[in-house]
Design a protein around this motif. Structure first.
Motif, PDB file in Angstrom:
ATOM      1  N   LEU A 180      -0.284   2.439   6.706  1.00 24.32           N
ATOM      2  CA  LEU A 180      -0.160   2.040   8.112  1.00 24.32           C
ATOM      3  C   LEU A 180       0.349   0.613   8.270  1.00 24.32           C
ATOM      4  O   LEU A 180       0.750   0.205   9.361  1.00 24.32           O
ATOM      5  CB  LEU A 180      -1.495   2.216   8.843  1.00 24.32           C
ATOM      6  CG  LEU A 180      -2.715   1.421   8.363  1.00 24.32           C
ATOM      7  CD1 LEU A 180      -2.838   0.096   9.080  1.00 24.32           C
ATOM      8  CD2 LEU A 180      -3.974   2.222   8.562  1.00 24.32           C
ATOM      9  N   ALA A 211      -2.693   7.575   6.479  1.00 21.54           N
ATOM     10  CA  ALA A 211      -3.427   7.138   7.672  1.00 21.54           C
ATOM     11  C   ALA A 211      -3.330   8.254   8.693  1.00 21.54           C
ATOM     12  O   ALA A 211      -2.413   9.078   8.621  1.00 21.54           O
ATOM     13  CB  ALA A 211      -2.814   5.875   8.269  1.00 21.54           C
ATOM     14  N   VAL A 212      -4.242   8.229   9.641  1.00 18.84           N
ATOM     15  CA  VAL A 212      -4.109   9.198  10.741  1.00 18.84           C
ATOM     16  C   VAL A 212      -3.147   8.642  11.793  1.00 18.84           C
ATOM     17  O   VAL A 212      -2.339   9.368  12.364  1.00 18.84           O
ATOM     18  CB  VAL A 212      -5.495   9.599  11.337  1.00 18.84           C
ATOM     19  CG1 VAL A 212      -6.189   8.440  12.015  1.00 18.84           C
ATOM     20  CG2 VAL A 212      -5.337  10.745  12.324  1.00 18.84           C
ATOM     21  N   GLY A 213      -3.216   7.319  12.034  1.00 18.99           N
ATOM     22  CA  GLY A 213      -2.284   6.696  12.981  1.00 18.99           C
ATOM     23  C   GLY A 213      -0.917   6.574  12.328  1.00 18.99           C
ATOM     24  O   GLY A 213      -0.827   6.375  11.120  1.00 18.99           O
ATOM     25  N   LEU A 225     -10.937  11.264   7.906  1.00 18.03           N
ATOM     26  CA  LEU A 225     -11.540   9.944   8.150  1.00 18.03           C
ATOM     27  C   LEU A 225     -12.290   9.891   9.467  1.00 18.03           C
ATOM     28  O   LEU A 225     -12.751   8.827   9.896  1.00 18.03           O
ATOM     29  CB  LEU A 225     -10.468   8.845   8.097  1.00 18.03           C
ATOM     30  CG  LEU A 225      -9.174   9.078   8.886  1.00 18.03           C
ATOM     31  CD1 LEU A 225      -9.365   8.811  10.338  1.00 18.03           C
ATOM     32  CD2 LEU A 225      -8.076   8.219   8.318  1.00 18.03           C
ATOM     33  N   ARG A 235      -6.629   0.998  17.673  1.00 16.23           N
ATOM     34  CA  ARG A 235      -5.549   0.071  17.334  1.00 16.23           C
ATOM     35  C   ARG A 235      -5.672  -1.155  18.238  1.00 16.23           C
ATOM     36  O   ARG A 235      -5.965  -1.023  19.433  1.00 16.23           O
ATOM     37  CB  ARG A 235      -4.178   0.718  17.533  1.00 16.23           C
ATOM     38  CG  ARG A 235      -3.809   1.730  16.462  1.00 16.23           C
ATOM     39  CD  ARG A 235      -3.604   1.077  15.084  1.00 16.23           C
ATOM     40  NE  ARG A 235      -3.176   2.010  14.074  1.00 16.23           N
ATOM     41  CZ  ARG A 235      -3.989   2.653  13.227  1.00 16.23           C
ATOM     42  NH1 ARG A 235      -5.295   2.446  13.246  1.00 16.23           N
ATOM     43  NH2 ARG A 235      -3.485   3.486  12.324  1.00 16.23           N
ATOM     44  N   HIS A 248     -10.411  -4.179   9.723  1.00 15.38           N
ATOM     45  CA  HIS A 248      -9.836  -2.824   9.766  1.00 15.38           C
ATOM     46  C   HIS A 248     -10.378  -1.943   8.629  1.00 15.38           C
ATOM     47  O   HIS A 248      -9.646  -1.557   7.722  1.00 15.38           O
ATOM     48  CB  HIS A 248      -8.297  -2.878   9.722  1.00 15.38           C
ATOM     49  CG  HIS A 248      -7.662  -1.613  10.248  1.00 15.38           C
ATOM     50  ND1 HIS A 248      -6.434  -1.581  10.827  1.00 15.38           N
ATOM     51  CD2 HIS A 248      -8.106  -0.317  10.270  1.00 15.38           C
ATOM     52  CE1 HIS A 248      -6.133  -0.340  11.184  1.00 15.38           C
ATOM     53  NE2 HIS A 248      -7.136   0.452  10.849  1.00 15.38           N
ATOM     54  N   SER A 299     -11.962   3.482   8.125  1.00 14.75           N
ATOM     55  CA  SER A 299     -11.964   4.619   7.186  1.00 14.75           C
ATOM     56  C   SER A 299     -12.376   4.206   5.777  1.00 14.75           C
ATOM     57  O   SER A 299     -12.216   4.979   4.826  1.00 14.75           O
ATOM     58  CB  SER A 299     -10.567   5.244   7.143  1.00 14.75           C
ATOM     59  OG  SER A 299      -9.632   4.314   6.618  1.00 14.75           O
ATOM     60  N   ARG A 326     -11.399   7.588   1.856  1.00 17.03           N
ATOM     61  CA  ARG A 326     -10.160   7.088   1.250  1.00 17.03           C
ATOM     62  C   ARG A 326      -9.652   8.040   0.159  1.00 17.03           C
ATOM     63  O   ARG A 326      -8.442   8.204  -0.003  1.00 17.03           O
ATOM     64  CB  ARG A 326     -10.375   5.680   0.701  1.00 17.03           C
ATOM     65  CG  ARG A 326     -10.551   4.642   1.819  1.00 17.03           C
ATOM     66  CD  ARG A 326      -9.237   4.321   2.504  1.00 17.03           C
ATOM     67  NE  ARG A 326      -9.425   3.609   3.758  1.00 17.03           N
ATOM     68  CZ  ARG A 326      -9.561   2.288   3.887  1.00 17.03           C
ATOM     69  NH1 ARG A 326      -9.541   1.518   2.821  1.00 17.03           N
ATOM     70  NH2 ARG A 326      -9.725   1.754   5.083  1.00 17.03           N
ATOM     71  N   MET A 340      -8.124  10.933   2.036  1.00 18.57           N
ATOM     72  CA  MET A 340      -6.850  10.515   2.639  1.00 18.57           C
ATOM     73  C   MET A 340      -5.742  10.548   1.580  1.00 18.57           C
ATOM     74  O   MET A 340      -4.617  10.981   1.833  1.00 18.57           O
ATOM     75  CB  MET A 340      -6.965   9.093   3.213  1.00 18.57           C
ATOM     76  CG  MET A 340      -7.712   9.011   4.526  1.00 18.57           C
ATOM     77  SD  MET A 340      -8.181   7.310   4.924  1.00 18.57           S
ATOM     78  CE  MET A 340      -6.606   6.568   5.302  1.00 18.57           C
TER      79      MET A 340
HETATM   80  C1  DGY Z   1      -5.878   5.256  10.225  1.00 17.41           C
HETATM   81  O1  DGY Z   1      -5.874   6.113   9.341  1.00 17.41           O
HETATM   82  O2  DGY Z   1      -5.056   5.259  11.136  1.00 17.41           O
HETATM   83  C2  DGY Z   1      -6.951   4.238  10.168  1.00 17.41           C
HETATM   84  O3  DGY Z   1      -6.734   3.201  11.039  1.00 17.41           O
HETATM   85  C3  DGY Z   1      -7.144   3.741   8.755  1.00 17.41           C
HETATM   86  O4  DGY Z   1      -8.386   3.153   8.709  1.00 17.41           O
END
Ligand code: DGY
Length: 323
Positions: free
Chosen positions: A53, A75-77, A100, A237, A284, A287, A293, A296
């Motif tokens: 990310l 990342a999810v974002g 996460l 965010r 930050h 997760s 982790r 992910m």
């Molecule tokens: C995400 O995966 O978007 C998180 O912000 C990582 O911690």
């Protein structure tokens, strides 16, 4: 053979999965975020990019990746990726949702408690040897029972966050594009307009992705609606909140405090924010659990391999949905 570039070493679980794949891969050798130019230098003959990310996967990067088939974000974002440019070139983009959710929802509670019961301040007080004995008025905080929890965004993480709070006797309000039947049935959560939520909630927690629509979703006007006793929690965010407006509100005591895991210009954090005592600041780590982790890493690699093998990756994303 497919060439894969990883913009940083990921946890062993993912590296192991990658090792089982026959494709040739290269890992950026530095333990720091890669720059846009460094991505461009490394992407030339690569078919798969596994990125973080922190990495600016811009139009320039995507154009430089002439053989690129898939960009798998760890990342999810995924606001770090120009999804539109990738889509235009038929390049797949994936993320790591689900794995996460619990870690991030738990951290949002950790921040909420740290704010409500002044945990960081109390720890500092104790270490500074200022504890001279029990006192009726020492470090009084806010009790959660009967308070109102307001969710800005009731997707996976917002939902998990609210459900985890079931034992605390709070009422839950949420705003989202869609009704959330799970929250309504399980805890009687009420869907309201954002303005009403901001006026009524005692704790407001952000769980929206960063998009053009959610950029500065909470600015000066919105922050002015909050109760003076309200706390703002952000594990989504940084740029969802206008950080300057938030600093002003905190400085002037227009809200009681904030718990932040994310910042508008990460990793830079404004000096003003660092100097405030009514905020809890984290780097930050939403997760940052071993389980999340690892998962992910595995998820990102599975997405990558599926895409390179011509299959539809399990976690394909399109242009982000907005609130
Ligand atoms: C995400 O995966 O978007 C998180 O912000 C990582 O911690």
């Amino acid at each position: 053979m497919a060439r894969i570039f990883l913009s940083r070493k990921i946890p062993e679980a993912g590296m192991k999965r990658l090792g089982e794949f026959t494709g040739d891969f290269l890992v950026f050798p530095h333990d720091r975020p890669i720059t846009e130019n460094e991505l461009i230098e490394n992407i030339d003959d690569v078919e798969g990019l596994l990125c973080l990310l922190t990495d600016p996967v811009t139009r320039r990067v995507i154009e430089a990746g002439k053989r690129l088939k898939i960009i798998a974000n760890y990342a999810v974002g995924y606001e770090n990726i120009d999804v539109k440019s990738a889509n235009e070139r038929g390049i797949l983009v994936t993320n790591t949702p689900g794995v996460l959710t619990d870690a991030t929802a738990e951290l949002a509670w950790a921040l909420l408690f740290a704010c409500a019961r002044r945990i960081v301040e109390a720890d500092r007080f104790t270490r500074e040897k200022r504890f001279n004995g029990w006192s009726p008025t020492l470090l009084l905080g806010t009790e959660l029972k009967d308070k109102i929890l307001g969710l800005i965004g009731a997707g996976r993480i917002g939902t998990a966050f609210a459900l985890k709070g079931r034992g605390f006797g709070m009422r839950v309000l949420y705003c989202d594009n869609h009704e959330n039947e799970v929250l309504q049935k399980a805890i009687g959560a009420e869907m309201v307009k954002m303005e009403e939520l901001l006026k009524r909630a005692d704790f407001i927690s952000s769980h929206v992705p960063l998009t053009e629509k959610t950029y500065h979703l909470m600015g000066k006007r919105e922050l002015a609606l909050l109760k003076p006793s309200a706390y703002l929690i952000n594990t989504s965010r940084g740029a969802v909140i206008d950080e300057k407006a938030l600093i002003r509100a905190l400085k002037e005591g227009r809200i009681r405090g904030a718990g932040l895991d994310v910042y508008e210009n990460e990793p830079k954090i404004s000096h003003e924010l660092l100097g405030l005592s009514n905020v809890v600041l984290l780097p930050h780590i939403g997760s940052a659990t071993h389980v999340a982790r690892d998962k992910m890493a595995e998820t990102a690699v599975e997405n990558l391999i599926a895409g390179l093998n011509g299959k539809t990756p399990p976690n394909l994303v399109t242009i982000p949905k907005t609130l």
